[in-house]
Design a protein around this motif. Structure first.
Motif, PDB file in Angstrom:
ATOM      1  N   VAL A   1       0.841  -1.189   0.000  1.00 37.21           N
ATOM      2  CA  VAL A   1       0.000   0.000   0.000  1.00 37.21           C
ATOM      3  C   VAL A   1       0.880   1.243   0.000  1.00 37.21           C
ATOM      4  CG1 VAL A   1      -1.627   1.347   1.390  1.00 37.21           C
ATOM      5  CG2 VAL A   1      -2.002  -1.099   1.038  1.00 37.21           C
TER       6      VAL A   1
ATOM      7  N   PHE B   1      -4.449   6.322  -6.562  1.00 40.83           N
ATOM      8  CA  PHE B   1      -4.562   5.254  -5.567  1.00 40.83           C
ATOM      9  C   PHE B   1      -4.673   5.849  -4.164  1.00 40.83           C
ATOM     10  CE2 PHE B   1      -2.753   2.504  -2.345  1.00 40.83           C
ATOM     11  CZ  PHE B   1      -3.512   1.361  -2.519  1.00 40.83           C
ATOM     12  N   THR B   2      -3.842   6.831  -3.859  1.00 36.38           N
ATOM     13  CA  THR B   2      -3.868   7.475  -2.544  1.00 36.38           C
ATOM     14  C   THR B   2      -5.234   8.081  -2.276  1.00 36.38           C
ATOM     15  OG1 THR B   2      -1.520   7.958  -2.696  1.00 36.38           O
ATOM     16  CG2 THR B   2      -2.771   9.225  -1.095  1.00 36.38           C
TER      17      THR B   2
ATOM     18  N   TRP C   1      -7.737   5.149  -1.778  1.00 35.46           N
ATOM     19  CA  TRP C   1      -7.455   4.418  -0.531  1.00 35.46           C
ATOM     20  C   TRP C   1      -7.918   5.221   0.683  1.00 35.46           C
ATOM     21  CZ3 TRP C   1      -6.065  -0.414   0.661  1.00 35.46           C
ATOM     22  CH2 TRP C   1      -5.633  -0.667   1.958  1.00 35.46           C
ATOM     23  N   ASN C   2      -7.660   6.510   0.699  1.00 41.14           N
ATOM     24  CA  ASN C   2      -8.019   7.353   1.842  1.00 41.14           C
ATOM     25  C   ASN C   2      -9.524   7.496   2.035  1.00 41.14           C
ATOM     26  OD1 ASN C   2      -5.400   7.789   2.662  1.00 41.14           O
ATOM     27  ND2 ASN C   2      -5.167   9.626   1.404  1.00 41.14           N
TER      28      ASN C   2
ATOM     29  N   HIS D   1     -11.761   5.088   1.193  1.00 39.25           N
ATOM     30  CA  HIS D   1     -12.371   3.762   1.309  1.00 39.25           C
ATOM     31  C   HIS D   1     -12.695   3.464   2.770  1.00 39.25           C
ATOM     32  CE1 HIS D   1     -13.230  -0.419   0.470  1.00 39.25           C
ATOM     33  NE2 HIS D   1     -12.454  -0.757   1.463  1.00 39.25           N
TER      34      HIS D   1
END
Length: 85
Positions: free
Chosen positions: A21, A31-32, A35-36, A38
């Motif tokens: 990750v 992606f960052t 991901w943050n 989610h």
């Protein structure tokens, strides 16, 4: 399993996700961002949508019950509505 819900069963040794990750987050802004935002949570109830190769789409209602023991085990029940396909 439902999206955003952890697996069930006995815990098994797995590599920590922090390293991959971290590598993705370092190189990919998208992606960052994803991901943050989610949500990571325990799903206590909901509907799990599956696609069986012969039966087709199936919707199962589930409920997670925490057992009153220090083991951390949970009981997950799945039910289908009568007459559902």
């Amino acid at each position: 399993m439902a999206p955003g819900c952890p697996g069930h069963g006995s815990p098994s040794p797995r590599p920590a996700p922090a390293r991959p990750v971290g590598q993705l987050a370092t190189h990919l802004d998208e992606f960052t961002f994803l991901w943050n935002r989610h949500p990571v949570r325990t799903c206590r109830s909901g509907v799990k949508h599956l696609h069986h190769p012969t039966a087709g789409p199936i919707g199962l209602t589930f409920e997670t019950l925490a057992l009153p023991t220090p083991s951390g085990h949970r009981l997950i029940t799945y039910t289908a509505e009568p007459g559902s396909t």
